[in-house]
Write a protein that holds these residues in place. Sequence first.
Motif, PDB file in Angstrom:
ATOM      1  N   LEU A  82      10.879  -8.678 -12.540  1.00 39.21           N
ATOM      2  CA  LEU A  82      10.251  -9.951 -12.888  1.00 39.21           C
ATOM      3  C   LEU A  82      10.078 -10.017 -14.399  1.00 39.21           C
ATOM      4  N   ASP A  83      10.508 -11.120 -14.991  1.00 38.67           N
ATOM      5  CA  ASP A  83      10.341 -11.337 -16.435  1.00 38.67           C
ATOM      6  C   ASP A  83      10.873 -10.151 -17.254  1.00 38.67           C
ATOM      7  N   ASP A  84      12.078  -9.721 -16.924  1.00 40.42           N
ATOM      8  CA  ASP A  84      12.760  -8.642 -17.655  1.00 40.42           C
ATOM      9  C   ASP A  84      12.033  -7.310 -17.634  1.00 40.42           C
ATOM     10  N   GLN A  85      11.290  -7.070 -16.562  1.00 39.15           N
ATOM     11  CA  GLN A  85      10.665  -5.750 -16.435  1.00 39.15           C
ATOM     12  C   GLN A  85      10.570  -5.331 -14.974  1.00 39.15           C
ATOM     13  N   VAL A  86      10.465  -4.021 -14.783  1.00 37.83           N
ATOM     14  CA  VAL A  86      10.373  -3.438 -13.454  1.00 37.83           C
ATOM     15  C   VAL A  86       8.917  -3.399 -13.005  1.00 37.83           C
ATOM     16  N   LEU A  87       8.689  -3.856 -11.770  1.00 37.09           N
ATOM     17  CA  LEU A  87       7.382  -3.661 -11.144  1.00 37.09           C
ATOM     18  C   LEU A  87       7.548  -2.495 -10.164  1.00 37.09           C
ATOM     19  N   ASN A  88       7.000  -1.362 -10.513  1.00 37.54           N
ATOM     20  CA  ASN A  88       7.097  -0.173  -9.671  1.00 37.54           C
ATOM     21  C   ASN A  88       6.089  -0.242  -8.528  1.00 37.54           C
ATOM     22  N   LYS A  89       5.842   0.904  -7.924  1.00 36.02           N
ATOM     23  CA  LYS A  89       4.802   0.984  -6.898  1.00 36.02           C
ATOM     24  C   LYS A  89       3.450   0.932  -7.603  1.00 36.02           C
ATOM     25  N   PRO A  90       2.498   0.207  -7.053  1.00 34.20           N
ATOM     26  CA  PRO A  90       1.193   0.123  -7.718  1.00 34.20           C
ATOM     27  C   PRO A  90       0.437   1.446  -7.650  1.00 34.20           C
ATOM     28  N   THR A  91      -0.283   1.728  -8.703  1.00 37.20           N
ATOM     29  CA  THR A  91      -1.037   2.987  -8.761  1.00 37.20           C
ATOM     30  C   THR A  91      -2.359   2.897  -8.006  1.00 37.20           C
ATOM     31  N   ASP A  92      -2.927   1.687  -7.910  1.00 40.28           N
ATOM     32  CA  ASP A  92      -4.208   1.507  -7.233  1.00 40.28           C
ATOM     33  C   ASP A  92      -4.403   0.023  -6.897  1.00 40.28           C
ATOM     34  N   TYR A  93      -5.556  -0.309  -6.371  1.00 37.06           N
ATOM     35  CA  TYR A  93      -5.873  -1.679  -5.958  1.00 37.06           C
ATOM     36  C   TYR A  93      -5.714  -2.662  -7.115  1.00 37.06           C
ATOM     37  N   ALA A  94      -6.284  -2.319  -8.267  1.00 32.68           N
ATOM     38  CA  ALA A  94      -6.240  -3.227  -9.424  1.00 32.68           C
ATOM     39  C   ALA A  94      -4.800  -3.471  -9.869  1.00 32.68           C
ATOM     40  N   ASP A  95      -3.988  -2.434  -9.848  1.00 32.49           N
ATOM     41  CA  ASP A  95      -2.581  -2.560 -10.237  1.00 32.49           C
ATOM     42  C   ASP A  95      -1.835  -3.431  -9.222  1.00 32.49           C
ATOM     43  N   GLY A  96      -2.127  -3.241  -7.938  1.00 36.60           N
ATOM     44  CA  GLY A  96      -1.518  -4.065  -6.898  1.00 36.60           C
ATOM     45  C   GLY A  96      -1.905  -5.532  -7.052  1.00 36.60           C
ATOM     46  N   PHE A  97      -3.153  -5.774  -7.361  1.00 32.19           N
ATOM     47  CA  PHE A  97      -3.625  -7.148  -7.560  1.00 32.19           C
ATOM     48  C   PHE A  97      -2.904  -7.778  -8.744  1.00 32.19           C
ATOM     49  N   ARG A  98      -2.798  -7.028  -9.834  1.00 31.64           N
ATOM     50  CA  ARG A  98      -2.118  -7.526 -11.041  1.00 31.64           C
ATOM     51  C   ARG A  98      -0.669  -7.900 -10.732  1.00 31.64           C
ATOM     52  N   MET A  99       0.027  -7.032  -9.986  1.00 31.69           N
ATOM     53  CA  MET A  99       1.435  -7.295  -9.651  1.00 31.69           C
ATOM     54  C   MET A  99       1.587  -8.539  -8.783  1.00 31.69           C
ATOM     55  N   LEU A 100       0.781  -8.644  -7.735  1.00 30.09           N
ATOM     56  CA  LEU A 100       0.900  -9.789  -6.832  1.00 30.09           C
ATOM     57  C   LEU A 100       0.513 -11.086  -7.541  1.00 30.09           C
ATOM     58  N   LYS A 101      -0.419 -11.006  -8.467  1.00 28.11           N
ATOM     59  CA  LYS A 101      -0.798 -12.182  -9.263  1.00 28.11           C
ATOM     60  C   LYS A 101       0.388 -12.622 -10.127  1.00 28.11           C
ATOM     61  N   LYS A 102       1.128 -11.651 -10.681  1.00 26.24           N
ATOM     62  CA  LYS A 102       2.309 -11.970 -11.498  1.00 26.24           C
ATOM     63  C   LYS A 102       3.431 -12.578 -10.656  1.00 26.24           C
ATOM     64  N   LEU A 103       3.598 -12.090  -9.424  1.00 25.74           N
ATOM     65  CA  LEU A 103       4.655 -12.588  -8.543  1.00 25.74           C
ATOM     66  C   LEU A 103       4.323 -13.966  -7.963  1.00 25.74           C
ATOM     67  N   SER A 104       3.042 -14.282  -7.893  1.00 27.34           N
ATOM     68  CA  SER A 104       2.570 -15.522  -7.279  1.00 27.34           C
ATOM     69  C   SER A 104       3.214 -16.746  -7.929  1.00 27.34           C
ATOM     70  N   GLY A 105       3.820 -17.598  -7.083  1.00 22.50           N
ATOM     71  CA  GLY A 105       4.393 -18.840  -7.563  1.00 22.50           C
ATOM     72  C   GLY A 105       5.707 -18.707  -8.313  1.00 22.50           C
ATOM     73  N   LYS A 106       6.306 -17.521  -8.278  1.00 22.93           N
ATOM     74  CA  LYS A 106       7.516 -17.290  -9.065  1.00 22.93           C
ATOM     75  C   LYS A 106       8.662 -16.739  -8.221  1.00 22.93           C
ATOM     76  N   LYS A 107       9.840 -16.821  -8.815  1.00 19.95           N
ATOM     77  CA  LYS A 107      11.030 -16.170  -8.259  1.00 19.95           C
ATOM     78  C   LYS A 107      11.187 -14.818  -8.941  1.00 19.95           C
ATOM     79  N   HIS A 108      11.549 -13.800  -8.152  1.00 18.70           N
ATOM     80  CA  HIS A 108      11.843 -12.489  -8.721  1.00 18.70           C
ATOM     81  C   HIS A 108      13.064 -11.915  -8.008  1.00 18.70           C
ATOM     82  N   GLN A 109      13.537 -10.799  -8.497  1.00 18.34           N
ATOM     83  CA  GLN A 109      14.679 -10.129  -7.881  1.00 18.34           C
ATOM     84  C   GLN A 109      14.238  -8.799  -7.286  1.00 18.34           C
ATOM     85  N   VAL A 110      14.833  -8.478  -6.140  1.00 17.56           N
ATOM     86  CA  VAL A 110      14.682  -7.154  -5.546  1.00 17.56           C
ATOM     87  C   VAL A 110      16.060  -6.528  -5.550  1.00 17.56           C
ATOM     88  N   ILE A 111      16.153  -5.357  -6.171  1.00 17.91           N
ATOM     89  CA  ILE A 111      17.429  -4.662  -6.272  1.00 17.91           C
ATOM     90  C   ILE A 111      17.282  -3.286  -5.643  1.00 17.91           C
TER      91      ILE A 111
END
Length: 193
Positions: A82-111
């Motif tokens: 997403l946005d020219d960067q890799v979203l890895n596995k989240p390290t904790d709840y806060a990281d997971g929330f941050r990632m899903l907030k970034k993905l919200s409403g957007k298109k991304h790629q899964v490779i």
Amino acid sequence: MFLQNLEQYEIILASKSPRRQQLLSDLGLRFSVQSMDIPEVFPDNLGMTEVSVYLAELKAEAFRPQLKNNQLVITADTIVWLDDQVLNKPTDYADGFRMLKKLSGKKHQVITGVCLLSAEKKVSFYALTDVWFKELSDEEICYYLECYQPYDKAGAYGIQEWIGYIGIYRLEGSFFNVMGLPVQSVYEHLKTF
């Protein structure tokens, strides 16, 4: 077994992922599961389609020193881009929330990069799927993180779980790729291995 060209091989799936194990099993393959803990580190200069192939090859090459002539190792690595960067596995709840907030409403790629390795041959390839998320509310994100704890999933989500049911409204490419293994591509490559 349908893939008779593979009868000479003892197939090893190098993945702890229950989703990959199920998908490969559903192809009708007999295999054992072995995995090594390989740090998922890659050079910064790799592009979107290069990262997952690099990591899949890294996992496969770890088996090379002990690989017997009759063995075939299958490795895979899935990333969310997403946005020219890799979203890895989240390290904790806060990281997971941050990632899903970034993905919200957007298109991304899964490779997903895949590597098939035997003593004589190595074949690497990738599959890419475009995924569109609706706008997710904070309550939806919190519910998903609390109930499903997706800390073993790239981008902090599993398409086959609740968040996929309610959040993903469109995709182009392989659904199974988003689950972690592009089984149709794997099948085609195994047919000619």
